[in-house]
Design a protein around this motif. Structure first.
Motif: not given
Length: 212
Positions: A60-82
């Motif tokens: 699965v694409f995000w298993v092969a490249q975990p950067a996808y999940v890291v990007l999603a988590a970073a976006a989530a935290l930005v929205v949490f604060w804004t």
């Protein structure tokens, strides 16, 4: 630009934008930061995960490249604060979702084309990749699923864009350009539905016949 490179860019783009929409739903539900990350990641990778499982890809694409999940988590935290800065979070949600739908549908089409699948599977993968992440987001977030809202083009927009890509590729247009045309068509149909009320006829049961 090669097809593989464009598909990777589209996957990253869809993950980022869908993650923002998932986080906005989390803000409407007043979740904690972990809840934000969960909703963002679920939305961001949901459609692509189902696509890769159906197509039997090695990983699965995000298993092969975990950067996808890291990007999603970073976006989530930005929205949490804004999120409190947005006057109408639902308006942001539906318009960001329209862009994510377009980008993800094109990514799904590209992955299926890259895998050598036929036109029917290519179109289905475009629809699956574009719609299932948002559907999961809305169901888990207790929102009315955008994909099921009466009178709006959503599934139809993804289907139309994927069909355009397949047709253009069959006519000889290079595949990366066909994917761009796909994304533009999906977003145009979805935006037209939101702005101008474009829709297909819906089923309406006939009233029972009166017996004399």
């Amino acid at each position: 630009m090669t097809l593989g490179t464009l598909v990777t860019i589209l996957d990253f783009g869809s993950v980022l934008i869908f993650a923002l929409t998932g986080a906005l739903v989390a803000s409407r539900a007043q979740l904690d930061p972990v809840g934000f990350v969960f909703m963002a990641a679920l939305t961001a990778v949901g459609g692509g995960t189902l696509r890769d499982l159906i197509l039997g890809r090695d990983l699965v694409f995000w298993v092969a490249q975990p950067a996808y999940v890291v990007l999603a988590a970073a976006a989530a935290l930005v929205v949490f604060w804004t999120a409190h800065l947005f006057e109408s979070r639902y308006t942001w949600l539906i318009w960001l979702d329209s862009v994510a739908l377009a980008v993800a549908a094109a990514a799904g089409v590209g992955v299926a084309m890259e895998g050598g699948f036929g036109p029917v599977i290519v179109v289905i993968m475009g629809v699956v990749t574009g719609t299932f992440g948002g559907l999961m987001r809305d169901v888990v977030g207790n929102e009315v699923p955008l994909v099921l809202k009466q009178g709006e083009l959503y599934l139809t927009a993804a289907f139309g864009g994927a069909l355009v890509a397949v047709t253009l590729a069959w006519l000889g247009l290079v595949r990366p350009h066909a994917l761009i045309a796909c994304a533009l068509m999906v977003w145009s149909l979805r935006a037209g539905s939101l702005l101008f009320g474009w829709q297909l006829p819906v089923y309406r049961p006939r009233p029972p016949r009166k017996r004399g």
